[in-house]
Design a protein around this motif. Structure first.
Motif, PDB file in Angstrom:
ATOM      1  N   LEU A 245      41.276  29.360  37.993  1.00 15.36           N
ATOM      2  CA  LEU A 245      40.339  28.276  37.761  1.00 15.36           C
ATOM      3  C   LEU A 245      39.941  27.594  39.511  1.00 15.36           C
ATOM      4  O   LEU A 245      39.251  26.906  38.739  1.00 15.36           O
ATOM      5  N   GLY A 246      40.500  27.636  40.951  1.00 20.37           N
ATOM      6  CA  GLY A 246      39.948  27.399  41.661  1.00 20.37           C
ATOM      7  C   GLY A 246      38.320  27.504  41.518  1.00 20.37           C
ATOM      8  O   GLY A 246      37.404  26.653  41.838  1.00 20.37           O
ATOM      9  N   ILE A 247      37.962  28.487  41.214  1.00 21.04           N
ATOM     10  CA  ILE A 247      35.796  28.796  41.164  1.00 21.04           C
ATOM     11  C   ILE A 247      35.744  27.868  40.303  1.00 21.04           C
ATOM     12  O   ILE A 247      34.757  27.037  40.581  1.00 21.04           O
ATOM     13  N   SER A 248      36.240  27.804  39.349  1.00 24.49           N
ATOM     14  CA  SER A 248      35.309  26.867  38.405  1.00 24.49           C
ATOM     15  C   SER A 248      36.184  25.310  39.010  1.00 24.49           C
ATOM     16  O   SER A 248      34.909  24.435  39.204  1.00 24.49           O
ATOM     17  N   LEU A 249      36.532  24.798  39.376  1.00 28.24           N
ATOM     18  CA  LEU A 249      37.119  23.377  40.047  1.00 28.24           C
ATOM     19  C   LEU A 249      36.200  23.624  41.197  1.00 28.24           C
ATOM     20  O   LEU A 249      35.439  22.425  41.716  1.00 28.24           O
ATOM     21  N   GLN A 250      36.060  23.937  41.898  1.00 28.46           N
ATOM     22  CA  GLN A 250      35.166  24.093  43.611  1.00 28.46           C
ATOM     23  C   GLN A 250      33.987  23.792  42.619  1.00 28.46           C
ATOM     24  O   GLN A 250      32.089  23.412  43.502  1.00 28.46           O
ATOM     25  N   VAL A 251      32.873  24.572  41.589  1.00 24.37           N
ATOM     26  CA  VAL A 251      30.858  24.765  41.346  1.00 24.37           C
ATOM     27  C   VAL A 251      31.501  23.142  40.921  1.00 24.37           C
ATOM     28  O   VAL A 251      30.236  22.945  41.246  1.00 24.37           O
ATOM     29  N   ASP A 252      32.036  23.057  40.011  1.00 22.43           N
ATOM     30  CA  ASP A 252      32.013  21.732  39.119  1.00 22.43           C
ATOM     31  C   ASP A 252      31.822  20.698  40.888  1.00 22.43           C
ATOM     32  O   ASP A 252      30.769  19.549  40.669  1.00 22.43           O
TER      33      ASP A 252
ATOM     34  N   TYR B 266      16.448  18.682  44.394  1.00 23.35           N
ATOM     35  CA  TYR B 266      16.776  19.524  43.758  1.00 23.35           C
ATOM     36  C   TYR B 266      17.152  19.042  42.148  1.00 23.35           C
ATOM     37  O   TYR B 266      18.660  18.160  42.410  1.00 23.35           O
ATOM     38  N   LYS B 267      16.774  19.122  40.555  1.00 22.19           N
ATOM     39  CA  LYS B 267      17.822  18.620  39.927  1.00 22.19           C
ATOM     40  C   LYS B 267      18.782  19.652  38.996  1.00 22.19           C
ATOM     41  O   LYS B 267      17.386  21.080  37.899  1.00 22.19           O
ATOM     42  N   PHE B 268      19.892  20.294  39.011  1.00 29.46           N
ATOM     43  CA  PHE B 268      20.410  21.061  38.586  1.00 29.46           C
ATOM     44  C   PHE B 268      20.712  20.387  36.861  1.00 29.46           C
ATOM     45  O   PHE B 268      20.612  19.857  36.561  1.00 29.46           O
ATOM     46  N   ASP B 269      20.995  21.262  35.862  1.00 24.21           N
ATOM     47  CA  ASP B 269      21.540  20.688  34.921  1.00 24.21           C
ATOM     48  C   ASP B 269      22.555  20.971  33.887  1.00 24.21           C
ATOM     49  O   ASP B 269      23.897  20.696  33.538  1.00 24.21           O
ATOM     50  N   ALA B 270      22.913  22.645  34.735  1.00 26.48           N
ATOM     51  CA  ALA B 270      24.915  22.571  34.636  1.00 26.48           C
ATOM     52  C   ALA B 270      24.840  23.388  35.985  1.00 26.48           C
ATOM     53  O   ALA B 270      24.328  24.235  36.692  1.00 26.48           O
ATOM     54  N   ALA B 271      27.107  24.130  35.902  1.00 24.10           N
ATOM     55  CA  ALA B 271      26.914  24.827  36.803  1.00 24.10           C
ATOM     56  C   ALA B 271      27.025  26.235  35.962  1.00 24.10           C
ATOM     57  O   ALA B 271      27.345  25.932  35.018  1.00 24.10           O
TER      58      ALA B 271
ATOM     59  N   ILE C 276      26.335  17.223  44.587  1.00 25.98           N
ATOM     60  CA  ILE C 276      24.170  17.496  44.891  1.00 25.98           C
ATOM     61  C   ILE C 276      23.350  16.805  44.146  1.00 25.98           C
ATOM     62  O   ILE C 276      22.589  15.882  43.969  1.00 25.98           O
ATOM     63  N   VAL C 277      24.341  16.236  42.761  1.00 21.45           N
ATOM     64  CA  VAL C 277      23.122  16.029  41.362  1.00 21.45           C
ATOM     65  C   VAL C 277      23.748  14.477  42.173  1.00 21.45           C
ATOM     66  O   VAL C 277      22.675  13.503  42.332  1.00 21.45           O
ATOM     67  N   ILE C 278      24.748  14.154  42.449  1.00 24.40           N
ATOM     68  CA  ILE C 278      24.754  12.307  43.460  1.00 24.40           C
ATOM     69  C   ILE C 278      24.176  12.395  43.911  1.00 24.40           C
ATOM     70  O   ILE C 278      23.685  11.124  44.338  1.00 24.40           O
ATOM     71  N   GLY C 279      23.876  13.580  45.657  1.00 21.47           N
ATOM     72  CA  GLY C 279      22.950  13.441  46.361  1.00 21.47           C
ATOM     73  C   GLY C 279      21.796  13.730  46.147  1.00 21.47           C
ATOM     74  O   GLY C 279      20.268  12.859  46.205  1.00 21.47           O
ATOM     75  N   ASN C 280      21.139  13.934  44.971  1.00 19.30           N
ATOM     76  CA  ASN C 280      19.897  13.783  44.394  1.00 19.30           C
ATOM     77  C   ASN C 280      19.752  12.159  43.988  1.00 19.30           C
ATOM     78  O   ASN C 280      18.424  11.698  43.950  1.00 19.30           O
ATOM     79  N   LYS C 281      20.824  11.512  43.175  1.00 23.86           N
ATOM     80  CA  LYS C 281      19.417  10.757  42.215  1.00 23.86           C
ATOM     81  C   LYS C 281      19.883   9.577  44.006  1.00 23.86           C
ATOM     82  O   LYS C 281      19.575   8.421  43.469  1.00 23.86           O
ATOM     83  N   ASN C 282      20.865  10.148  45.121  1.00 25.88           N
ATOM     84  CA  ASN C 282      20.561   8.556  46.238  1.00 25.88           C
ATOM     85  C   ASN C 282      19.528   9.362  47.288  1.00 25.88           C
ATOM     86  O   ASN C 282      19.913   8.860  48.402  1.00 25.88           O
TER      87      ASN C 282
ATOM     88  N   ARG D  16      31.153  21.359  43.864  1.00 26.67           N
ATOM     89  CA  ARG D  16      30.046  21.386  44.453  1.00 26.67           C
ATOM     90  C   ARG D  16      28.426  20.889  43.565  1.00 26.67           C
ATOM     91  O   ARG D  16      27.305  19.624  43.749  1.00 26.67           O
ATOM     92  N   LEU D  17      27.693  21.178  42.370  1.00 26.76           N
ATOM     93  CA  LEU D  17      27.491  20.338  41.975  1.00 26.76           C
ATOM     94  C   LEU D  17      27.294  18.786  41.586  1.00 26.76           C
ATOM     95  O   LEU D  17      26.231  18.120  41.946  1.00 26.76           O
ATOM     96  N   ASN D  18      28.290  18.517  41.076  1.00 25.33           N
ATOM     97  CA  ASN D  18      28.578  17.219  41.222  1.00 25.33           C
ATOM     98  C   ASN D  18      27.759  16.094  42.717  1.00 25.33           C
ATOM     99  O   ASN D  18      27.056  14.989  42.693  1.00 25.33           O
TER     100      ASN D  18
END
Length: 262
Positions: free
Chosen positions: A139-146, A163-168, A152-158, A148-150
């Protein structure tokens, strides 16, 4: 009788371990025991586990044309960085436009992203290679990548990144734990692992386009390393580049045979 493991440690030879290895490769218990007896008769004191694995592979091929076991071991024998580059080649063969090893500023911290892959969506990909292909990716890998994605997505909005990602997407050479699967399904992370899931399982992605690693060649580890040091990662790379190395003719013949067989 003792054998030598990859890390140099000695351990007592066990015929039962060979049986377990063969059963995991997908052959019946009867065939597994037959192979184990044949291999055990040839094992000598001080023999390396790598040599024994090679003997097992030969017998699996003879017994049932088993290719998945050899492929699984070959992918596990790629080092972590080469595994990332190999997955890039596999995905590109399926029409994805890929970028390797990007540093991306998130809202709060900078992240090293293994791969960016774009086709039907733009994916942030985390590659996780395990030397032991029979362990589980948890489970840890899925939690980490989620996480990381969040970030980066928040960083993009600000305005922190472009980078605009749709999914991990998590790609590993092992199976996933049940918790990892449940979380990924719930949160929308794509998982690619051994025999998981459907058309995105690792062996399916590899075999459908025959993007086979050079570690599948029956050659000394030093030969594999020499090829990889020259950025020759797949059999297609070998046939295209034809590097100046000993026994090239034999390696090319093996590559052509494997690409025709699988």
């Amino acid at each position: 009788m003792y054998i030598i493991k990859a890390d140099g440690r000695k351990e007592e030879f066990s015929e039962e371990k060979i049986i377990g290895t063969c059963v995991r490769a997908g052959v019946s218990d009867v065939i597994a025991r037959r192979i184990a007896k044949k291999v055990a008769a040839s094992v000598q004191d001080g023999m390396t586990t790598h040599k024994i694995y090679t003997m097992i592979l030969d017998e699996l091929d003879k017994a049932s044309g088993q290719s998945l076991f050899a492929l699984r071991e070959a992918v596990a024998n790629l080092d972590p960085v080469t595994f990332e580059l190999y997955i890039k080649k596999v995905l590109e063969a399926h029409g994805y436009k890929c970028t390797w090893n990007k540093l991306i500023q998130g809202m709060y911290v900078e992240h090293q992203v293994d791969l960016i892959a774009t086709k039907e969506k733009t994916f942030l990909i985390e590659c996780k290679r395990h030397f032991n292909p029979h362990r589980f990716t948890g489970l840890g890998i899925s939690l980490q990548v989620d996480a990381r994605l969040n970030d980066i997505v928040i960083g993009n909005k600000n305005g922190k990144n472009n980078y605009k990602f749709d999914a991990a997407w998590v790609v590993t050479n092992t199976k996933f734990s049940d918790h990892a699967k449940l979380y990924a399904k719930g949160i929308g992370i794509r998982l690619t692992g051994w025999r998981y899931e459907k058309e995105f399982s690792l062996e399916t992605l590899i075999q459908s386009e025959k993007v086979l690693p050079v570690t599948l060649l029956k050659a000394d580890i030093s030969v594999h390393r020499q090829l990889i040091s020259k950025k020759i990662i797949t059999l297609q790379d070998l046939l295209r580049e034809k590097p100046k190395i000993p026994n090239l003719k034999d390696l090319v013949a093996q590559a052509n045979a494997l690409l025709g067989k699988l």
